[in-house]
Design an enzyme around this catalytic site. Structure first.
Site, mmCIF file in Angstrom:
data_model
loop_
_atom_site.group_PDB
_atom_site.id
_atom_site.type_symbol
_atom_site.label_atom_id
_atom_site.label_comp_id
_atom_site.label_asym_id
_atom_site.label_seq_id
_atom_site.Cartn_x
_atom_site.Cartn_y
_atom_site.Cartn_z
ATOM 1 N N ARG A 48 0.864 -1.180 0.000
ATOM 2 C CA ARG A 48 0.000 0.000 0.000
ATOM 3 C C ARG A 48 0.907 1.238 0.000
ATOM 4 O O ARG A 48 1.867 1.304 0.758
ATOM 5 C CB ARG A 48 -0.889 0.015 1.246
ATOM 6 C CG ARG A 48 -1.843 -1.159 1.339
ATOM 7 C CD ARG A 48 -2.745 -1.026 2.555
ATOM 8 N NE ARG A 48 -3.552 -2.205 2.772
ATOM 9 C CZ ARG A 48 -3.186 -3.243 3.511
ATOM 10 N NH1 ARG A 48 -2.005 -3.233 4.116
ATOM 11 N NH2 ARG A 48 -3.984 -4.284 3.656
ATOM 12 N N SER A 53 6.609 0.606 5.496
ATOM 13 C CA SER A 53 7.199 -0.500 4.740
ATOM 14 C C SER A 53 7.621 -0.047 3.350
ATOM 15 O O SER A 53 8.643 -0.493 2.818
ATOM 16 C CB SER A 53 6.209 -1.661 4.637
ATOM 17 O OG SER A 53 5.971 -2.241 5.901
ATOM 18 N N HIS A 108 1.471 -19.912 4.183
ATOM 19 C CA HIS A 108 0.584 -20.655 5.087
ATOM 20 C C HIS A 108 -0.674 -20.968 4.290
ATOM 21 O O HIS A 108 -1.145 -20.141 3.507
ATOM 22 C CB HIS A 108 0.263 -19.801 6.317
ATOM 23 C CG HIS A 108 -0.576 -20.475 7.362
ATOM 24 N ND1 HIS A 108 -0.515 -21.831 7.634
ATOM 25 C CD2 HIS A 108 -1.505 -19.975 8.215
ATOM 26 C CE1 HIS A 108 -1.357 -22.122 8.611
ATOM 27 N NE2 HIS A 108 -1.979 -21.013 8.969
ATOM 28 N N GLY A 134 10.841 -14.711 10.320
ATOM 29 C CA GLY A 134 11.589 -14.056 9.262
ATOM 30 C C GLY A 134 13.004 -13.671 9.654
ATOM 31 O O GLY A 134 13.929 -13.741 8.838
ATOM 32 N N GLU A 227 10.938 -21.837 38.642
ATOM 33 C CA GLU A 227 10.764 -23.282 38.503
ATOM 34 C C GLU A 227 9.918 -23.669 37.297
ATOM 35 O O GLU A 227 10.222 -24.653 36.620
ATOM 36 C CB GLU A 227 10.149 -23.869 39.777
ATOM 37 C CG GLU A 227 11.061 -23.810 40.991
ATOM 38 C CD GLU A 227 12.372 -24.561 40.771
ATOM 39 O OE1 GLU A 227 12.390 -25.556 40.019
ATOM 40 O OE2 GLU A 227 13.398 -24.134 41.342
#
Length: 328
Positions: A48, A53, A108, A134, A227
């Site tokens: 987009r 990114s 996936h 990744g 523990e």
């Protein structure tokens, strides 16, 4: 027996001269895009416009396009955006721009297996599913190694779909470690079942219940934390490196005897029966239907459960203990 492929059985040739569009530039998308480029392949990014990114991918030397345009330019398309975003993006931006004969790869099988994405019949549909985050996919590649992966063919329009899957696996470095051939159904169902009954749901509840038992018996929460949670990593590292029997040979005789005699009383056949019930909910599609409906409502149940997890007493104790272990 599973069919396992290594570098010797895979070739980059099917991808030579082709344009690979990686849709998404998150942790997995970035790692695979960089690895494929470093393997000498032509890679573009579909995103987009205007997000962080986009800036990152551009700064790292990629040609970046809006998703629809990237799909139109591509011969091979890697769909590496989050699972629950995929159906909408597929319907609105990917499917209308697909060319006949392209290869579409998923990491996936969830959306394809459960029918949330219905690919056209005139394309190859494959899966390359690295069995690591990744970050590890990239780091292992740079170290000259790789992470294992699963490969599958859902639709073989070209007659060469498996060759494309193996080529992508080689390009990201996975065939260095070995890739196992599977199906979309097997990958999807075992992934969800493993997450629910062992890796996320099972381990989380086992640790929390163990912590609660110790605290309710009057033991100090800090000691209980060490523990049942902190030492869990030490045991899991042994299992990862040596297997279960090897782990047993790495602990004291007292731990061996206690674990082998008491473990089956706690994780008994009744627990196994409940595991099977959970597994059947995945296999039947009941879980997928529930999760999609939950997500489409804005995930109110998930938000409530996340808040309960955040406020569990083990989290407050853990925050302080991790400061001791790792610093503020």
């Amino acid at each position: 027996m599973a069919k396992i492929y290594t570098d010797r059985e895979a070739s980059l040739e099917p991808l030579k001269g082709k344009t690979i569009a990686v849709i998404g530039y998150g942790i997995q998308g970035r790692a695979q895009a960089l690895n494929l480029r470093d393997s000498g392949l032509e890679v573009i990014i579909g995103l987009r416009r205007g997000g962080k990114s986009w800036e990152l991918a551009t700064s790292e030397g990629f040609r970046v396009y809006e998703i629809g345009e990237a799909v139109r330019k591509a011969d091979v398309i890697l769909v590496l955006i989050p699972d629950m975003e995929q159906p909408k993006v597929w319907q609105e931006q990917i499917a209308p721009n697909l060319k006949e004969g392209v290869v579409v790869d998923f990491a996936h099988g969830f959306n394809v297996h459960f029918g949330l994405i219905k690919p056209p019949k005139n394309i190859d549909v494959i899966m390359v599913a690295p069995k690591a985050p990744g970050k590890a996919v990239r780091e292992e590649y740079l170290a000259g190694r790789g992470v294992p992966a699963l490969v599958a063919v859902y639709q073989d329009y070209s007659g060469s779909a498996l060759k494309y899957a193996l080529a992508l696996a080689k390009g990201i470095g996975a065939t260095r470690a070995g890739v196992i051939e599977t199906t979309f159904a097997e990958e999807t169902e075992t992934d969800l079942i493993g997450e629910q009954i062992v890796l996320v749901g099972g381990l989380m509840e086992l640790i929390k219940k163990g912590f609660e038992v110790l605290v309710e018996m009057g033991y100090q929460p800090e000691v209980a934390y060490f523990e049942v949670l902190n030492e869990a990593k030490l045991i899991m590292d042994l299992i990862w490196q040596r297997g279960i029997y090897g782990m047993l040979n790495g602990v004291s005789d007292t731990a061996k005897y206690g674990g082998l005699t008491v473990g089956p009383r706690v994780i008994d056949e009744n627990v196994k029966r409940k595991m099977k019930e959970a597994a059947m909910r995945v296999k039947s599609g009941e879980f997928a239907k529930e999760w999609v409906e939950e997500y489409n409502r804005g995930a109110p149940t998930l938000r409530k459960l996340m808040e309960e997890a955040r406020t569990h007493p083990i989290e407050k104790v853990g925050e302080e203990m991790r400061k001791l272990l790792f610093g503020p």
